[in-house]
Scaffold this active site. Sequence first.
Site, mmCIF file in Angstrom:
data_model
loop_
_atom_site.group_PDB
_atom_site.id
_atom_site.type_symbol
_atom_site.label_atom_id
_atom_site.label_comp_id
_atom_site.label_asym_id
_atom_site.label_seq_id
_atom_site.Cartn_x
_atom_site.Cartn_y
_atom_site.Cartn_z
ATOM 1 N N LYS A 32 -46.501 13.908 -58.101
ATOM 2 C CA LYS A 32 -45.883 14.741 -57.050
ATOM 3 C C LYS A 32 -44.584 15.371 -57.543
ATOM 4 O O LYS A 32 -44.369 16.571 -57.395
ATOM 5 C CB LYS A 32 -45.591 13.892 -55.810
ATOM 6 C CG LYS A 32 -44.684 14.571 -54.791
ATOM 7 C CD LYS A 32 -44.405 13.697 -53.581
ATOM 8 C CE LYS A 32 -43.220 12.806 -53.662
ATOM 9 N NZ LYS A 32 -41.904 13.373 -53.367
ATOM 10 N N ASN A 33 -43.710 14.539 -58.108
ATOM 11 C CA ASN A 33 -42.371 15.043 -58.420
ATOM 12 C C ASN A 33 -42.332 15.916 -59.674
ATOM 13 O O ASN A 33 -41.288 16.491 -60.005
ATOM 14 C CB ASN A 33 -41.375 13.882 -58.504
ATOM 15 C CG ASN A 33 -41.108 13.316 -57.110
ATOM 16 O OD1 ASN A 33 -41.427 13.951 -56.096
ATOM 17 N ND2 ASN A 33 -40.544 12.123 -57.042
ATOM 18 N N CYS A 127 -37.729 13.088 -46.859
ATOM 19 C CA CYS A 127 -37.625 11.756 -46.262
ATOM 20 C C CYS A 127 -36.169 11.382 -46.032
ATOM 21 O O CYS A 127 -35.301 11.715 -46.832
ATOM 22 C CB CYS A 127 -38.254 10.715 -47.183
ATOM 23 S SG CYS A 127 -40.043 10.785 -47.238
ATOM 24 N N ARG A 132 -28.320 13.073 -48.771
ATOM 25 C CA ARG A 132 -28.885 13.719 -49.955
ATOM 26 C C ARG A 132 -28.248 15.091 -50.161
ATOM 27 O O ARG A 132 -28.861 16.121 -49.917
ATOM 28 C CB ARG A 132 -30.413 13.810 -49.825
ATOM 29 C CG ARG A 132 -31.048 12.450 -49.655
ATOM 30 C CD ARG A 132 -32.545 12.517 -49.437
ATOM 31 N NE ARG A 132 -33.287 12.708 -50.667
ATOM 32 C CZ ARG A 132 -34.604 12.807 -50.728
ATOM 33 N NH1 ARG A 132 -35.325 12.736 -49.627
ATOM 34 N NH2 ARG A 132 -35.218 12.984 -51.872
ATOM 35 N N ASP A 315 -38.002 4.872 -56.205
ATOM 36 C CA ASP A 315 -39.236 5.176 -55.466
ATOM 37 C C ASP A 315 -40.232 4.011 -55.472
ATOM 38 O O ASP A 315 -41.297 4.106 -54.861
ATOM 39 C CB ASP A 315 -39.905 6.437 -56.028
ATOM 40 C CG ASP A 315 -39.084 7.682 -55.742
ATOM 41 O OD1 ASP A 315 -38.188 7.606 -54.887
ATOM 42 O OD2 ASP A 315 -39.333 8.717 -56.388
ATOM 43 N N ARG A 407 -47.731 12.867 -47.634
ATOM 44 C CA ARG A 407 -46.884 13.799 -48.392
ATOM 45 C C ARG A 407 -47.009 13.554 -49.894
ATOM 46 O O ARG A 407 -46.804 14.474 -50.690
ATOM 47 C CB ARG A 407 -45.413 13.604 -48.020
ATOM 48 C CG ARG A 407 -45.107 13.958 -46.607
ATOM 49 C CD ARG A 407 -43.672 13.750 -46.340
ATOM 50 N NE ARG A 407 -42.929 14.563 -47.310
ATOM 51 C CZ ARG A 407 -41.638 14.749 -47.299
ATOM 52 N NH1 ARG A 407 -40.926 14.179 -46.387
ATOM 53 N NH2 ARG A 407 -41.064 15.497 -48.190
HETATM 54 N N1 EPU Z 1 -26.908 13.555 -55.403
HETATM 55 C C1 EPU Z 1 -25.642 14.060 -55.150
HETATM 56 N N2 EPU Z 1 -25.479 15.407 -55.268
HETATM 57 C C2 EPU Z 1 -26.475 16.246 -55.636
HETATM 58 C C3 EPU Z 1 -27.758 15.719 -55.889
HETATM 59 C C4 EPU Z 1 -27.946 14.346 -55.761
HETATM 60 O O1 EPU Z 1 -24.724 13.345 -54.826
HETATM 61 O O2 EPU Z 1 -26.238 17.459 -55.717
HETATM 62 C C5 EPU Z 1 -27.109 12.098 -55.288
HETATM 63 C C6 EPU Z 1 -28.142 11.759 -54.221
HETATM 64 O O3 EPU Z 1 -27.563 11.657 -52.952
HETATM 65 C C7 EPU Z 1 -28.676 10.437 -54.723
HETATM 66 C C8 EPU Z 1 -28.599 10.576 -56.233
HETATM 67 O O4 EPU Z 1 -27.675 11.625 -56.490
HETATM 68 O O5 EPU Z 1 -27.808 9.411 -54.334
HETATM 69 C C9 EPU Z 1 -29.908 10.907 -56.904
HETATM 70 O O6 EPU Z 1 -30.492 12.047 -56.292
HETATM 71 P P1 EPU Z 1 -31.491 12.979 -57.081
HETATM 72 O O7 EPU Z 1 -30.960 14.356 -57.085
HETATM 73 O O8 EPU Z 1 -31.809 12.341 -58.390
HETATM 74 O O9 EPU Z 1 -32.769 12.910 -56.159
HETATM 75 P P2 EPU Z 1 -33.628 14.092 -55.535
HETATM 76 O O10 EPU Z 1 -33.768 15.186 -56.514
HETATM 77 O O11 EPU Z 1 -33.143 14.422 -54.169
HETATM 78 C C10 EPU Z 1 -35.883 13.205 -56.481
HETATM 79 C C11 EPU Z 1 -37.216 12.885 -55.908
HETATM 80 C C12 EPU Z 1 -37.118 11.623 -55.077
HETATM 81 C C13 EPU Z 1 -36.600 10.495 -55.965
HETATM 82 C C14 EPU Z 1 -35.295 10.905 -56.660
HETATM 83 C C15 EPU Z 1 -34.787 9.875 -57.662
HETATM 84 C C16 EPU Z 1 -38.277 15.034 -55.579
HETATM 85 C C17 EPU Z 1 -38.700 16.095 -54.665
HETATM 86 N N3 EPU Z 1 -37.652 14.005 -55.052
HETATM 87 O O12 EPU Z 1 -35.021 13.378 -55.371
HETATM 88 O O13 EPU Z 1 -38.417 11.322 -54.677
HETATM 89 O O14 EPU Z 1 -36.349 9.365 -55.173
HETATM 90 O O15 EPU Z 1 -35.468 12.156 -57.340
HETATM 91 O O16 EPU Z 1 -35.730 9.628 -58.632
HETATM 92 O O17 EPU Z 1 -38.522 15.095 -56.775
HETATM 93 C C18 EPU Z 1 -40.061 10.221 -53.451
HETATM 94 O O18 EPU Z 1 -40.895 10.707 -54.235
HETATM 95 O O19 EPU Z 1 -40.350 9.341 -52.599
HETATM 96 C C19 EPU Z 1 -38.688 10.679 -53.506
HETATM 97 C C20 EPU Z 1 -37.810 10.448 -52.550
#
Ligand code: EPU
Length: 438
Positions: A32-33, A127, A132, A315, A407
């Site tokens: 997915k990701n 989610c 975030r 995850d 999802r």
């Molecule tokens: N963060 C910030 N600022 C930013 C971006 C992130 O403070 O600008 C913080 C977030 O709040 C969090 C941490 O950094 O505490 C990590 O966030 P990250 O950006 O790595 O996560 P994401 O891109 O929002 C993706 C996956 C998530 C997965 C995370 C970590 C997608 C669409 N989502 O989220 O997937 O948990 O990376 O590996 O790729 C899932 O598949 O269930 C899922 C939630």
Amino acid sequence: MSDGGYGTIVMEKIIINGAKPLRGTIEVSGAKNAALPILLAALMVDDKCVIENVPCISDVTLSLEILSSMGCRIRMLTKNTVEIDSRFATGGVSPYDLVRRMRGSYYLIGAELGRWGRAYVGLPGGCDIGIRPIDQHIKGFRALGAEISVEGGYVKASADELSGASIYFDNVTVGGTINVMIAATRAKGTTVIENAAREPHIVDLANFLNSCGAKITGAGTDVIKIKGVDKLYGSTYAIIPDMIEAGTYMCAAAATRGRLRVNNVIPKHLESISAKLEEMGVEIIENDDSVEVCGNGELRRVNIKTLPYPGFPTDMNPQIGVLLCLAKGVSCLTESIYDNRFKYVEELKRMGASITVDGSTAIIEGGGMLSAAPVKALDLRAGAAMIIAGLAAKGRTEIEDIHFIERGYDDIVGKLRSVGADIKKVIIPSAVSFEKAN
Ligand code: EPU
């Protein structure tokens, strides 16, 4: 569902009769990701791309709907292969209602900026697993020369020309690394991202973009270099297997004391999960593109802390949490990425789990059996955890709000049935009907 001038609300549930060991072979779908950024980055390619091993999940359907509404021509060549022709796409505005239903939609900002030098994208949904923010994405785009503002629920970005820059992320962010990498692909000059995330899907996106003519090196390390190119070309590309789906089935095998071969995986991506399962007493055999999981013995307690890749994935927090309930002794599970990942604990307590959450650590007293109960999928991975708990528990578990699970898991019910689970999805018309407005 229609009823003359009236409507009926339908509810979908998953029903499991548990305590049956899983046995056989289960196939893992595309990640997915990785799929979400690759599909949305195809918007920037301005040509025809064929993407293979695409998982059948609702976040993918939504991504394709968004691309289609922006003028991309989408053709499903097979169940898991999609052709995206983005030559006639019109840029700069993404459909708010669709975008806000999914976290990954923020990749449209990078793709639209890269292609048209402007983006107007609704703030992402996804989610509720904690706060975030996207401040690091914004910092990256600004470093590339874009002007960014957040107005009325939209992110508005524009740049006369994107220029390569050095960007140091304040924290490791998967989404930020991906988004800036997408935009920088079409910037003038070289961009260097430091403190980059190293997840396998980041490497997969870089490989896809490189197959279209991008010049990205270092993906998979914490320093990624992107030499901007003027043009990208269509390509055919296959998405990597989903390590979290694989990890979920590995936990399900262990939780039911079953024996599963999990096929179509990259064992290297599963190392942190396999290592913890082995520490718990689960036997794991790694083959070239499969892992065999045998959960015959007693499960032992362990401590776990979630970390960015190659650490133990956030995850997988809820799924391993269920397993720790079944292990002998007290385990500590510490979440270091999100501040709201333990919502599933309250649902597991309905099934008899003994868990105390203290700040970012769950203290799990294992050893007891879980008992079947009506529960809810509170988010995607929390929902997967409820399925594992239901498979392990004696009796009938009913799970509501399964749209969260859909999802990110491709046919989880069908796949688990094929390895002996007594699981089904049912559609129940609710007692509530409502009069439709004309
Ligand atoms: N963060 C910030 N600022 C930013 C971006 C992130 O403070 O600008 C913080 C977030 O709040 C969090 C941490 O950094 O505490 C990590 O966030 P990250 O950006 O790595 O996560 P994401 O891109 O929002 C993706 C996956 C998530 C997965 C995370 C970590 C997608 C669409 N989502 O989220 O997937 O948990 O990376 O590996 O790729 C899932 O598949 O269930 C899922 C939630």
